[in-house]
Design a protein around this motif. Structure first.
Motif, PDB file in Angstrom:
ATOM      1  N   ARG A   5       0.794  -1.124   0.020  1.00 14.95           N
ATOM      2  CA  ARG A   5      -0.017  -0.001  -0.146  1.00 14.95           C
ATOM      3  C   ARG A   5       0.609   1.296  -0.053  1.00 14.95           C
ATOM      4  NH1 ARG A   5      -4.733  -0.100  -1.737  1.00 14.95           N
ATOM      5  NH2 ARG A   5      -5.843  -1.818  -0.186  1.00 14.95           N
ATOM      6  N   ALA A   6       1.760   1.172   0.729  1.00 16.92           N
ATOM      7  CA  ALA A   6       2.722   2.488   0.939  1.00 16.92           C
ATOM      8  C   ALA A   6       3.527   2.703  -0.511  1.00 16.92           C
ATOM      9  CB  ALA A   6       3.754   2.378   2.055  1.00 16.92           C
ATOM     10  N   VAL A   7       3.899   1.707  -0.852  1.00 19.57           N
ATOM     11  CA  VAL A   7       4.855   1.665  -2.160  1.00 19.57           C
ATOM     12  C   VAL A   7       3.684   2.012  -3.302  1.00 19.57           C
ATOM     13  CG1 VAL A   7       5.842   0.299  -4.174  1.00 19.57           C
ATOM     14  CG2 VAL A   7       6.269  -0.005  -1.659  1.00 19.57           C
ATOM     15  N   LEU A   8       2.439   1.527  -3.479  1.00 21.69           N
ATOM     16  CA  LEU A   8       1.499   2.132  -4.537  1.00 21.69           C
ATOM     17  C   LEU A   8       1.025   3.422  -4.380  1.00 21.69           C
ATOM     18  CD1 LEU A   8      -0.965  -1.153  -4.533  1.00 21.69           C
ATOM     19  CD2 LEU A   8       0.617  -0.429  -6.032  1.00 21.69           C
ATOM     20  N   ALA A   9       0.876   3.772  -3.241  1.00 21.37           N
ATOM     21  CA  ALA A   9       0.631   5.271  -2.914  1.00 21.37           C
ATOM     22  C   ALA A   9       1.627   6.389  -3.506  1.00 21.37           C
ATOM     23  CB  ALA A   9       0.092   5.582  -1.339  1.00 21.37           C
ATOM     24  N   THR A  10       3.014   5.853  -2.967  1.00 27.44           N
ATOM     25  CA  THR A  10       4.035   6.599  -3.516  1.00 27.44           C
ATOM     26  C   THR A  10       4.121   6.593  -4.903  1.00 27.44           C
ATOM     27  OG1 THR A  10       5.173   6.382  -1.347  1.00 27.44           O
ATOM     28  CG2 THR A  10       6.562   6.943  -3.215  1.00 27.44           C
ATOM     29  N   GLY A  41      -7.035   2.873  -6.070  1.00 26.36           N
ATOM     30  CA  GLY A  41      -6.767   3.293  -7.135  1.00 26.36           C
ATOM     31  C   GLY A  41      -5.107   3.473  -7.435  1.00 26.36           C
ATOM     32  N   LEU A  42      -4.805   3.158  -8.788  1.00 23.28           N
ATOM     33  CA  LEU A  42      -3.042   3.296  -8.914  1.00 23.28           C
ATOM     34  C   LEU A  42      -3.000   4.640  -9.806  1.00 23.28           C
ATOM     35  CD1 LEU A  42      -2.080  -0.152 -10.409  1.00 23.28           C
ATOM     36  CD2 LEU A  42      -1.822   0.738  -8.052  1.00 23.28           C
ATOM     37  N   VAL A  43      -4.152   5.186 -10.517  1.00 21.19           N
ATOM     38  CA  VAL A  43      -4.044   6.125 -11.255  1.00 21.19           C
ATOM     39  C   VAL A  43      -5.410   6.772 -11.600  1.00 21.19           C
ATOM     40  CG1 VAL A  43      -3.623   6.849 -13.795  1.00 21.19           C
ATOM     41  CG2 VAL A  43      -2.184   5.451 -12.836  1.00 21.19           C
ATOM     42  N   TRP A  44      -5.472   8.002 -11.486  1.00 22.69           N
ATOM     43  CA  TRP A  44      -6.775   8.831 -11.541  1.00 22.69           C
ATOM     44  C   TRP A  44      -6.259  10.219 -12.636  1.00 22.69           C
ATOM     45  CZ3 TRP A  44      -9.161  13.253  -8.351  1.00 22.69           C
ATOM     46  CH2 TRP A  44     -10.267  13.649  -8.909  1.00 22.69           C
ATOM     47  N   VAL A  45      -6.719  10.294 -13.748  1.00 23.10           N
ATOM     48  CA  VAL A  45      -6.660  11.251 -14.480  1.00 23.10           C
ATOM     49  C   VAL A  45      -8.061  12.043 -14.641  1.00 23.10           C
ATOM     50  CG1 VAL A  45      -6.237  12.469 -16.695  1.00 23.10           C
ATOM     51  CG2 VAL A  45      -4.968  10.457 -16.024  1.00 23.10           C
ATOM     52  N   GLU A  46      -8.140  13.031 -13.826  1.00 19.44           N
ATOM     53  CA  GLU A  46      -9.384  13.692 -13.546  1.00 19.44           C
ATOM     54  C   GLU A  46      -9.943  14.131 -14.858  1.00 19.44           C
ATOM     55  OE1 GLU A  46     -11.462  17.181 -10.666  1.00 19.44           O
ATOM     56  OE2 GLU A  46      -9.480  16.884 -10.713  1.00 19.44           O
ATOM     57  N   VAL A  66      -8.375  -2.906 -13.247  1.00 18.28           N
ATOM     58  CA  VAL A  66      -9.598  -2.533 -13.968  1.00 18.28           C
ATOM     59  C   VAL A  66      -9.295  -1.028 -14.591  1.00 18.28           C
ATOM     60  CG1 VAL A  66     -11.902  -1.741 -13.782  1.00 18.28           C
ATOM     61  CG2 VAL A  66     -11.245  -3.705 -12.318  1.00 18.28           C
ATOM     62  N   LEU A  67      -9.287  -0.979 -15.928  1.00 22.98           N
ATOM     63  CA  LEU A  67      -9.209   0.516 -16.701  1.00 22.98           C
ATOM     64  C   LEU A  67     -10.354   0.856 -17.062  1.00 22.98           C
ATOM     65  CD1 LEU A  67      -7.500   2.395 -18.291  1.00 22.98           C
ATOM     66  CD2 LEU A  67      -6.913   0.725 -20.084  1.00 22.98           C
ATOM     67  N   LEU A 132      -9.865   8.964 -16.698  1.00 23.26           N
ATOM     68  CA  LEU A 132      -9.484   7.618 -16.760  1.00 23.26           C
ATOM     69  C   LEU A 132      -9.205   7.201 -15.203  1.00 23.26           C
ATOM     70  CD1 LEU A 132      -6.199   6.370 -16.773  1.00 23.26           C
ATOM     71  CD2 LEU A 132      -6.370   7.081 -19.021  1.00 23.26           C
ATOM     72  N   THR A 133      -9.278   6.082 -14.957  1.00 26.01           N
ATOM     73  CA  THR A 133      -8.876   5.322 -13.467  1.00 26.01           C
ATOM     74  C   THR A 133      -8.236   4.001 -13.932  1.00 26.01           C
ATOM     75  OG1 THR A 133     -10.896   4.375 -13.114  1.00 26.01           O
ATOM     76  CG2 THR A 133     -10.701   6.623 -12.211  1.00 26.01           C
ATOM     77  N   VAL A 134      -7.335   3.757 -13.129  1.00 25.00           N
ATOM     78  CA  VAL A 134      -6.740   2.341 -13.036  1.00 25.00           C
ATOM     79  C   VAL A 134      -6.785   1.741 -11.793  1.00 25.00           C
ATOM     80  CG1 VAL A 134      -5.013   0.695 -13.439  1.00 25.00           C
ATOM     81  CG2 VAL A 134      -5.257   2.571 -15.100  1.00 25.00           C
ATOM     82  N   THR A 135      -7.552   0.836 -11.410  1.00 23.59           N
ATOM     83  CA  THR A 135      -7.665   0.312  -9.855  1.00 23.59           C
ATOM     84  C   THR A 135      -7.124  -1.330  -9.881  1.00 23.59           C
ATOM     85  OG1 THR A 135      -9.844  -0.456 -10.376  1.00 23.59           O
ATOM     86  CG2 THR A 135      -9.498   2.064  -9.484  1.00 23.59           C
ATOM     87  N   GLN A 136      -7.024  -1.681  -8.641  1.00 27.44           N
ATOM     88  CA  GLN A 136      -6.512  -3.003  -8.459  1.00 27.44           C
ATOM     89  C   GLN A 136      -7.358  -3.278  -7.223  1.00 27.44           C
ATOM     90  OE1 GLN A 136      -2.048  -3.521  -8.780  1.00 27.44           O
ATOM     91  NE2 GLN A 136      -2.785  -4.993 -10.372  1.00 27.44           N
ATOM     92  N   PRO A 137      -8.523  -3.923  -7.281  1.00 27.26           N
ATOM     93  CA  PRO A 137      -9.395  -4.161  -6.047  1.00 27.26           C
ATOM     94  C   PRO A 137      -9.009  -5.122  -5.272  1.00 27.26           C
ATOM     95  CG  PRO A 137     -10.757  -3.909  -8.046  1.00 27.26           C
ATOM     96  CD  PRO A 137      -9.351  -3.681  -8.466  1.00 27.26           C
TER      97      PRO A 137
END
Length: 138
Positions: A5-10, A41-46, A66-67, A132-137
């Motif tokens: 989680r910390a690595v993903l957030a960074t 979420g890994l990425v969020w492009v608003e 999920v993309l 767009l969003t990229v998530t890894q639930p």
């Protein structure tokens, strides 16, 4: 499980958005197309207009990915995703005028490999706005 989680957030915070020369990034005058993806979420492009994309890291192959793209403006966006230099997803979403369209793909665990990934967005015109969003639930 907080696994990375910390690595993903960074890593997710260090993503890069690129666009075509002259493509304008505008404030969401008509509302947010996709909400923030939250802790998965890994990425969020608003919001972006025209062609663009994302390069990021922090993917973990042990989870599904999920993309999702939302868009509007009368036209289409073609979205491709590469993981470790292999194309893992491609789809086209319709972007109606006046209301958002949406496209999404869910990839099972292992398709997106651990580490970095890129996403390209090819818009049919510079007037198409997308998010767009990229998530890894978990």
């Amino acid at each position: 499980m907080t696994r990375f989680r910390a690595v993903l957030a960074t890593t997710a915070a260090a993503f890069l958005v690129w666009g075509a020369a002259g493509a304008a990034t505008a404030a969401p005058a008509d509302g947010i197309l996709l909400p923030h993806p939250g802790p998965d979420g890994l990425v969020w492009v608003e919001e972006h207009r025209g062609d663009g994309g994302v390069a990021s890291g922090g993917a973990w192959e042990g989870l599904p990915t999920v993309l999702t793209v939302a868009c509007e403006g009368g036209g289409t966006v073609t979205v491709t995703m590469e993981s470790q230099q292999d194309q893992v997803a491609a789809f086209t979403a319709d972007c109606p005028a006046g209301e958002p369209g949406r496209g999404s793909v869910t990839m099972p665990a292992g398709v997106v490999r651990s580490g970095s990934f890129t996403i390209g967005v090819d818009a049919s015109s510079d007037s198409v706005r997308w998010a767009l969003t990229v998530t890894q639930p978990e």
